[in-house]
Scaffold this motif. Structure first.
Motif, mmCIF file in Angstrom:
data_model
loop_
_atom_site.group_PDB
_atom_site.id
_atom_site.type_symbol
_atom_site.label_atom_id
_atom_site.label_comp_id
_atom_site.label_asym_id
_atom_site.label_seq_id
_atom_site.Cartn_x
_atom_site.Cartn_y
_atom_site.Cartn_z
ATOM 1 N N LEU A 185 -15.316 9.749 -10.366
ATOM 2 C CA LEU A 185 -14.478 9.035 -9.393
ATOM 3 C C LEU A 185 -12.994 9.187 -9.713
ATOM 4 C CD1 LEU A 185 -16.511 5.701 -9.001
ATOM 5 C CD2 LEU A 185 -16.456 7.667 -7.440
ATOM 6 N N LEU A 186 -12.656 9.260 -10.983
ATOM 7 C CA LEU A 186 -11.254 9.357 -11.369
ATOM 8 C C LEU A 186 -10.683 10.753 -11.175
ATOM 9 C CD1 LEU A 186 -11.016 7.321 -14.716
ATOM 10 C CD2 LEU A 186 -10.187 6.664 -12.465
ATOM 11 N N ARG A 195 -6.705 5.135 -8.818
ATOM 12 C CA ARG A 195 -6.643 6.583 -8.666
ATOM 13 C C ARG A 195 -5.218 7.057 -8.899
ATOM 14 N NH1 ARG A 195 -10.890 9.263 -6.577
ATOM 15 N NH2 ARG A 195 -9.520 10.970 -5.951
ATOM 16 N N PHE A 196 -5.112 8.271 -9.437
ATOM 17 C CA PHE A 196 -3.793 8.853 -9.696
ATOM 18 C C PHE A 196 -3.866 10.351 -9.435
ATOM 19 C CE2 PHE A 196 -6.206 8.342 -13.610
ATOM 20 C CZ PHE A 196 -6.217 9.613 -14.147
ATOM 21 N N PRO A 239 -3.631 -1.460 -4.431
ATOM 22 C CA PRO A 239 -4.409 -0.570 -3.565
ATOM 23 C C PRO A 239 -4.881 0.660 -4.337
ATOM 24 C CG PRO A 239 -2.447 -1.341 -2.446
ATOM 25 C CD PRO A 239 -2.318 -1.779 -3.869
ATOM 26 N N LYS A 240 -6.045 1.156 -3.984
ATOM 27 C CA LYS A 240 -6.705 2.197 -4.784
ATOM 28 C C LYS A 240 -5.865 3.455 -4.949
ATOM 29 C CE LYS A 240 -10.476 2.994 -7.106
ATOM 30 N NZ LYS A 240 -10.860 2.116 -8.231
ATOM 31 N N ASN A 241 -5.141 3.849 -3.921
ATOM 32 C CA ASN A 241 -4.393 5.107 -3.968
ATOM 33 C C ASN A 241 -2.885 4.912 -4.049
ATOM 34 O OD1 ASN A 241 -6.459 7.295 -3.686
ATOM 35 N ND2 ASN A 241 -6.964 6.152 -1.828
ATOM 36 N N ARG A 265 0.810 -1.218 0.000
ATOM 37 C CA ARG A 265 0.000 0.000 0.000
ATOM 38 C C ARG A 265 0.844 1.269 0.000
ATOM 39 N NH1 ARG A 265 -5.215 0.610 1.079
ATOM 40 N NH2 ARG A 265 -5.311 -1.576 1.734
ATOM 41 N N ASP A 266 1.921 1.287 0.766
ATOM 42 C CA ASP A 266 2.735 2.502 0.880
ATOM 43 C C ASP A 266 4.056 2.382 0.127
ATOM 44 O OD1 ASP A 266 3.788 0.550 2.458
ATOM 45 O OD2 ASP A 266 4.131 1.819 4.218
#
Length: 402
Positions: A353-354, A331-332, A307-309, A282-283
């Motif tokens: 959402l994007l 997501r970016f 992970p989404k982010n 995730r990180d």
């Protein structure tokens, strides 16, 4: 008729009979002579030797003596199957090896490429740039570099090198660029000089990085290990810790299943295409301060492993995730300019959402408009048209492929 008449007639008849007998006898003699001559000639002809018919030698049962067997010519073995080295004319430089070329215009360069060389010649002390690519060199030893302490650049690409003696680098302590791609190396060479700035080892057979191979190499900016046989076990946590100046790391086309650990935080380009990576922590990218280019094409990433982010970092400019198993768009950040998501399993996109910012914020402040210029979505389960909210958010899009 009187007696004298009868006597005369009698004598005449006897004379005629005698003449007839004489002629008959002469004819007989002539006939006899001709017959004798004919018989004599026949005898002569019968006595002439007739030509003898050639007689055939009766076949013999004795077999010819066996000839000694000619040994089969063995298949040529290396290095005997190499073409001979190409020798040039004598140079104006007396220390220039005949296998190489020394140009008066570039006195610090030694050009030995494409010469069918099997062994590196003695390198002149004036050499700064050494070109040995496209030969048949199998080993690099220190003997060739006894006088070459000023070498800055070595190109050993496209040879058959399986070993580089660590003593070599003690002879060339000022080396900046080492190109040894497309060889037969099985591990990263040991004893690399601390001065090195670029190390290209792609297209070898490397499956091992010795402990401390990159120690004290604080000047290295580029490390290319593309197309080798490196696995997760070969990339220890501290393997890259001393590469504080590293800007580009290419580990594409190996057999990695995890993201490599311990990458220097100043990295700018990270290439991990064509591995087997299916999960990103995730990180993972949070510690990078300049990371701008990430390539993860041809891996096994799915929504579960992304992970989404995880890619929502401000420095990222180019993100490539093509040929994976993603079902949604991660997501970016608004600073991203190029996004490759082609050939995944995406079925729909939602601009709301994007979008990194709300549409209301975009209306009031043009400075926060996302910088995305190129978006590739072909090879998914999408159909035109592009949703309006995507167009409203990403106003700088110049090209979108769907």
């Amino acid at each position: 008729m009187g007696a004298d008449g009868r006597n005369r007639e009698k004598k005449e008849n006897e004379g005629k009979r005698a003449g007839t007998r004489s002629r008959t006898m002469k004819a007989g003699v002539v006939l006899f002579s001709a017959l004798a001559l004919f018989l004599l000639m026949g005898a002569v002809f019968t006595q002439r030797p007739r030509p003898k018919k050639p007689t055939r030698r009766p076949p013999t049962s004795r077999k010819p003596a066996p000839q000694p067997a000619v040994p089969a010519v063995p298949e040529p073995q290396e290095p005997t199957d190499f073409p001979p080295p190409i020798l040039g004319p004598p140079s104006i430089f007396p220390d220039c090896p005949r296998e190489c070329s020394c140009s008066p215009s570039y006195p610090n360069s030694l050009n030995c490429e494409n010469r069918n060389i099997r062994v590196i010649p003695i390198i002149p002390s004036r050499t700064h740039y050494l070109y040995l690519q496209n030969n048949y060199i199998s080993e690099v030893t220190a003997e060739s570099f006894v006088n070459a302490s000023d070498v800055r650049w070595i190109n050993l690409a496209n040879n058959r090198i399986h070993r580089i003696d660590k003593e070599v680098f003690k002879k060339i302590p000022s080396l900046l660029y080492l190109y040894a791609h497309h060889n037969h190396l099985k591990e990263v060479p040991s004893g690399l000089p601390a001065s090195l700035e670029q190390l290209r080892l792609s297209r070898n057979r490397i499956s091992k990085i010795p402990a401390g191979a990159f120690s004290k190499m604080g000047n290295l900016t580029l490390l290319d290990l593309y197309h080798n046989q490196l696995s997760d076990n070969d990339l220890g946590k501290n393997i890259f810790k001393d590469l504080s100046a590293l800007m580009q790391l290419n580990l594409a086309n190996n057999v990695l299943k995890k993201m490599p650990a311990g990458i220097p935080s100043g990295l700018i380009q990270l290439f991990l295409d064509r591995n087997r990576i299916d999960d990103i922590p995730r990180d993972y990218f949070q510690g990078f301060s300049h990371l701008a280019f990430v390539r993860l094409n041809y891996n096994q990433l799915s929504d579960k492993g992304v992970p989404k982010n995880v890619f929502n970092i401000t420095t990222l400019l180019d993100l490539q995730l093509a040929h994976n198993q993603l079902a949604s768009v991660p997501r970016f950040n608004g600073h991203l300019e190029h996004l490759h998501l082609n050939h995944n399993s995406i079925e729909s996109i939602n601009g709301t959402l994007l979008c990194p910012y709300s549409l209301q914020a975009l209306e009031s402040d043009n400075s926060v408009v996302p910088r995305l210029r190129y978006l590739r979505l072909d090879g998914n389960h999408l159909s035109p048209p592009i949703p309006l909210d995507v167009i409203m958010c990403f106003r700088h899009l110049h090209s979108i492929v769907i």
